[in-house]
Design a protein around this motif. Sequence first.
Motif, PDB file in Angstrom:
ATOM      1  N   PHE A 193       0.852  -1.183   0.000  1.00  0.00           N
ATOM      2  CA  PHE A 193       0.000   0.000   0.000  1.00  0.00           C
ATOM      3  C   PHE A 193       0.886   1.229   0.000  1.00  0.00           C
ATOM      4  O   PHE A 193       1.912   1.265   0.669  1.00  0.00           O
ATOM      5  CB  PHE A 193      -0.870   0.046   1.266  1.00  0.00           C
ATOM      6  N   SER A 194       0.488   2.247  -0.731  1.00  0.00           N
ATOM      7  CA  SER A 194       1.172   3.539  -0.632  1.00  0.00           C
ATOM      8  C   SER A 194       0.111   4.622  -0.575  1.00  0.00           C
ATOM      9  O   SER A 194      -0.817   4.640  -1.380  1.00  0.00           O
ATOM     10  CB  SER A 194       2.148   3.752  -1.785  1.00  0.00           C
ATOM     11  N   LEU A 246      -9.570  -4.594   3.075  1.00  0.00           N
ATOM     12  CA  LEU A 246      -8.680  -3.493   3.438  1.00  0.00           C
ATOM     13  C   LEU A 246      -8.432  -2.576   2.242  1.00  0.00           C
ATOM     14  O   LEU A 246      -8.438  -1.353   2.380  1.00  0.00           O
ATOM     15  CB  LEU A 246      -7.355  -4.036   3.981  1.00  0.00           C
ATOM     16  N   ALA A 247      -8.240  -3.159   1.065  1.00  0.00           N
ATOM     17  CA  ALA A 247      -8.021  -2.358  -0.147  1.00  0.00           C
ATOM     18  C   ALA A 247      -9.212  -1.449  -0.424  1.00  0.00           C
ATOM     19  O   ALA A 247      -9.042  -0.284  -0.789  1.00  0.00           O
ATOM     20  CB  ALA A 247      -7.752  -3.269  -1.339  1.00  0.00           C
ATOM     21  N   VAL A 248     -10.415  -1.957  -0.230  1.00  0.00           N
ATOM     22  CA  VAL A 248     -11.621  -1.145  -0.434  1.00  0.00           C
ATOM     23  C   VAL A 248     -11.702  -0.039   0.618  1.00  0.00           C
ATOM     24  O   VAL A 248     -12.028   1.107   0.311  1.00  0.00           O
ATOM     25  CB  VAL A 248     -12.887  -2.033  -0.397  1.00  0.00           C
ATOM     26  N   ASP A 297      -2.166  12.985   2.796  1.00  0.00           N
ATOM     27  CA  ASP A 297      -3.450  13.124   3.486  1.00  0.00           C
ATOM     28  C   ASP A 297      -4.007  11.782   3.952  1.00  0.00           C
ATOM     29  O   ASP A 297      -4.842  11.739   4.837  1.00  0.00           O
ATOM     30  CB  ASP A 297      -4.489  13.796   2.571  1.00  0.00           C
ATOM     31  N   GLY A 298      -3.555  10.688   3.344  1.00  0.00           N
ATOM     32  CA  GLY A 298      -4.106   9.380   3.666  1.00  0.00           C
ATOM     33  C   GLY A 298      -3.302   8.561   4.660  1.00  0.00           C
ATOM     34  O   GLY A 298      -3.658   7.418   4.958  1.00  0.00           O
ATOM     35  N   VAL A 299      -2.227   9.136   5.196  1.00  0.00           N
ATOM     36  CA  VAL A 299      -1.349   8.389   6.103  1.00  0.00           C
ATOM     37  C   VAL A 299      -2.095   7.871   7.321  1.00  0.00           C
ATOM     38  O   VAL A 299      -2.009   6.690   7.666  1.00  0.00           O
ATOM     39  CB  VAL A 299      -0.130   9.248   6.522  1.00  0.00           C
ATOM     40  N   ALA A 300      -2.832   8.737   7.990  1.00  0.00           N
ATOM     41  CA  ALA A 300      -3.532   8.328   9.220  1.00  0.00           C
ATOM     42  C   ALA A 300      -4.519   7.200   8.939  1.00  0.00           C
ATOM     43  O   ALA A 300      -4.597   6.229   9.706  1.00  0.00           O
ATOM     44  CB  ALA A 300      -4.236   9.518   9.849  1.00  0.00           C
ATOM     45  N   GLN A 302      -9.663   5.408  -1.101  1.00  0.00           N
ATOM     46  CA  GLN A 302      -9.634   6.861  -1.307  1.00  0.00           C
ATOM     47  C   GLN A 302      -8.298   7.473  -0.901  1.00  0.00           C
ATOM     48  O   GLN A 302      -7.943   8.547  -1.372  1.00  0.00           O
ATOM     49  CB  GLN A 302     -10.762   7.531  -0.510  1.00  0.00           C
ATOM     50  N   ALA A 303      -7.563   6.786  -0.026  1.00  0.00           N
ATOM     51  CA  ALA A 303      -6.338   7.362   0.527  1.00  0.00           C
ATOM     52  C   ALA A 303      -5.061   6.693   0.046  1.00  0.00           C
ATOM     53  O   ALA A 303      -3.983   7.258   0.173  1.00  0.00           O
ATOM     54  CB  ALA A 303      -6.389   7.292   2.054  1.00  0.00           C
ATOM     55  N   ALA A 304      -5.164   5.470  -0.479  1.00  0.00           N
ATOM     56  CA  ALA A 304      -3.950   4.722  -0.809  1.00  0.00           C
ATOM     57  C   ALA A 304      -4.159   3.840  -2.029  1.00  0.00           C
ATOM     58  O   ALA A 304      -5.262   3.392  -2.299  1.00  0.00           O
ATOM     59  CB  ALA A 304      -3.537   3.854   0.382  1.00  0.00           C
TER      60      ALA A 304
END
Length: 159
Positions: free
Chosen positions: A8-9, A136-138, A13-16, A142-144
């Motif tokens: 995952f990357s 988890l991917a779903v 903004d999507g780190v948290a 939006q963030a990763a």
Amino acid sequence: MAQHWYAFSATDDGVALLVDAVLRATRPHALLAEARAKDGLDPAAPADVVEAWTALTRRRHRGFEAVGSWLRRLAHLEVPVRVAHGDLEGWEQLAACAPWVDTVDVLKPGQLPIARIHDGGRTAVLTLPDAEGQQLAVEVAQAASVEQLPEPRPWYRWN
């Protein structure tokens, strides 16, 4: 049920969201998690994160780990902060600190790795059963970005 490795990357903004989701997904399979901050927390860490890290590092001086800690300091070895599977408060503190440390490794019984969060929480590599990996991917779509990794993974060396 088949298990696969995923990478995952996240955007800044999507780190948290990524860190929280990875820790939540891997915790049921984990024996413990280890956080490492070679030079301490990132200096830009907010006060609440510094407070959580301080609370976690105090735990490391209890029990067996305290016995050899002076030897580790003499040898300049990095001592990881460990959080056990059943320590809910510790996992919450770990989730707060993960974007501000070098790495967080999640280990299953036998000390085998199931996840690593690194690059300030922007990247994560983990193994999950297919259904959980897709869920988890779903959740973090939006963030990763996510990629299912080929087996065997010759490109990846666990440090």
